[in-house]
Design a protein around this motif. Structure first.
Motif, PDB file in Angstrom:
ATOM      1  N   TYR A 140       0.975  -1.078  -0.191  1.00 31.86           N
ATOM      2  CA  TYR A 140      -0.005   0.057   0.039  1.00 31.86           C
ATOM      3  C   TYR A 140       0.846   1.254   0.091  1.00 31.86           C
TER       4      TYR A 140
ATOM      5  N   GLU B 173       2.117   2.021  -3.273  1.00 37.15           N
ATOM      6  CA  GLU B 173       1.105   2.405  -4.153  1.00 37.15           C
ATOM      7  C   GLU B 173       0.939   1.055  -5.313  1.00 37.15           C
TER       8      GLU B 173
ATOM      9  N   TYR C 140      -1.569  -1.105  -5.488  1.00 37.17           N
ATOM     10  CA  TYR C 140      -2.647  -1.228  -4.677  1.00 37.17           C
ATOM     11  C   TYR C 140      -3.477  -2.956  -4.828  1.00 37.17           C
TER      12      TYR C 140
ATOM     13  N   ARG D 278      -4.320  -5.250  -1.843  1.00 37.18           N
ATOM     14  CA  ARG D 278      -5.588  -6.010  -1.753  1.00 37.18           C
ATOM     15  C   ARG D 278      -5.603  -7.331  -1.760  1.00 37.18           C
TER      16      ARG D 278
ATOM     17  N   TYR E 288      -9.117  -1.433   5.526  1.00 33.68           N
ATOM     18  CA  TYR E 288      -8.000  -1.236   4.624  1.00 33.68           C
ATOM     19  C   TYR E 288      -8.646  -1.279   3.277  1.00 33.68           C
ATOM     20  N   LEU E 289      -9.490  -2.406   3.033  1.00 35.58           N
ATOM     21  CA  LEU E 289     -10.195  -2.463   1.459  1.00 35.58           C
ATOM     22  C   LEU E 289     -11.004  -1.638   1.329  1.00 35.58           C
TER      23      LEU E 289
ATOM     24  N   GLN F  28     -11.049   1.439   2.509  1.00 33.46           N
ATOM     25  CA  GLN F  28     -10.043   2.637   1.907  1.00 33.46           C
ATOM     26  C   GLN F  28      -9.649   2.497   0.629  1.00 33.46           C
ATOM     27  N   LEU F  29      -9.300   1.486   0.043  1.00 33.86           N
ATOM     28  CA  LEU F  29      -8.997   1.148  -1.371  1.00 33.86           C
ATOM     29  C   LEU F  29     -10.090   1.430  -2.302  1.00 33.86           C
TER      30      LEU F  29
ATOM     31  N   GLU G 141      -9.156   3.092  -6.060  1.00 32.65           N
ATOM     32  CA  GLU G 141      -7.891   1.973  -6.499  1.00 32.65           C
ATOM     33  C   GLU G 141      -8.567   0.533  -6.814  1.00 32.65           C
ATOM     34  N   VAL G 142      -9.584   0.218  -6.241  1.00 34.15           N
ATOM     35  CA  VAL G 142     -10.300  -1.098  -6.174  1.00 34.15           C
ATOM     36  C   VAL G 142     -11.737  -0.715  -6.647  1.00 34.15           C
TER      37      VAL G 142
END
Length: 241
Positions: free
Chosen positions: A177, A180, A182, A186, A209-210, A212-213, A218-219
């Motif tokens: 993370y 970067e 990602y 993940r 965390y997920l 946040q992505l 990013e996800v």
């Protein structure tokens, strides 16, 4: 005196004489064996008392150091821990070294703390303690090192089925993370989340965390487990689409 009485007295005298002869012959050995038993028992009791005394003393010194740390006297706490690590008994020297490394990290001496954890990992005879030291070093390197630094310490632990696999995967996820990467982050977070043995607190962190992505874009929301997104998050994601 009847012949029977005379024979009885002679027989008793002979038996008494034989007993005296036997005692003269074997008595010293019997006494020696008895003394040896007493010495062994006494030595064992003395050794047990000495071990308990040493362990109690080391325990008391260790908790004094922890109290010093709790009240903010970190320098004094470190001095006590160093002494326990050098002179302590039983498992307390190892506990002291782990605690000292933790205090180094708390005082901002990250490099010294990592070196201390690396030293523990290279010298400990216990596999689980080696893994713990490597994971703790890896966690510190998330902010102060590179992905390669973290992987060098925890990648093999993350790939195994040992009790430290999920902390190792979390460290890897955080390192990716920070770099970067990602997708790799993940992957590691989801590996922890999907582990049925993960604790609730750990699963909560992975979900955070997920999420946040996802919030960063990013996800994609459909790329993470449904349990990660709260209903409002899922609605927001659908609206954004």
């Amino acid at each position: 005196m009847s012949n029977e009485n005379i024979f009885r007295e002679v027989d008793e005298e002979l038996r008494s004489e034989r007993m005296r002869n036997l005692w003269r012959r074997f008595g010293p050995f019997i006494i020696g064996a008895a003394v040896a038993v007493v010495v062994v028992v006494a030595a064992n009791e003395g050794w047990s008392w000495w071990q308990q005394s040493r362990a109690a003393e080391a325990s008391e010194e260790f908790y004094v150091a922890l109290d010093l740390a709790e009240f903010g006297d970190l320098d004094a706490a470190r001095q006590n821990l160093e002494q326990i690590a050098a002179e302590g008994y039983g498992g307390y020297p190892v506990l002291a070294r782990f605690s000292e490394a933790g205090l180094l990290a708390e005082q901002g001496e990250t490099e010294a703390a990592i070196e201390a954890y690396d030293a523990l990992a290279s010298t400990s005879d216990n596999q689980r303690l080696r893994e713990l030291a490597l994971v703790l070093a890896g966690m510190l390197l998330v902010d102060s090192g590179t992905v390669d630094d973290v992987e060098a310490r925890v990648s093999s632990i993350a790939a195994e089925e040992g009790p430290m696999r999920n902390p190792a995967r979390e460290a890897l996820g955080l390192a990716h993370y920070q770099a970067e990467d990602y997708a790799a982050a993940r992957e590691n977070f989801e590996a922890v989340l999907s582990d049925p043995l993960s604790q609730d607190s750990t699963r909560t962190r992975m979900s955070f965390y997920l999420a946040q992505l996802v919030s960063m874009g990013e996800v994609a929301p459909d790329a993470v487990p449904d349990e990660v997104l709260e209903p409002e998050d899922a609605g927001a994601a659908e609206t954004a689409e």
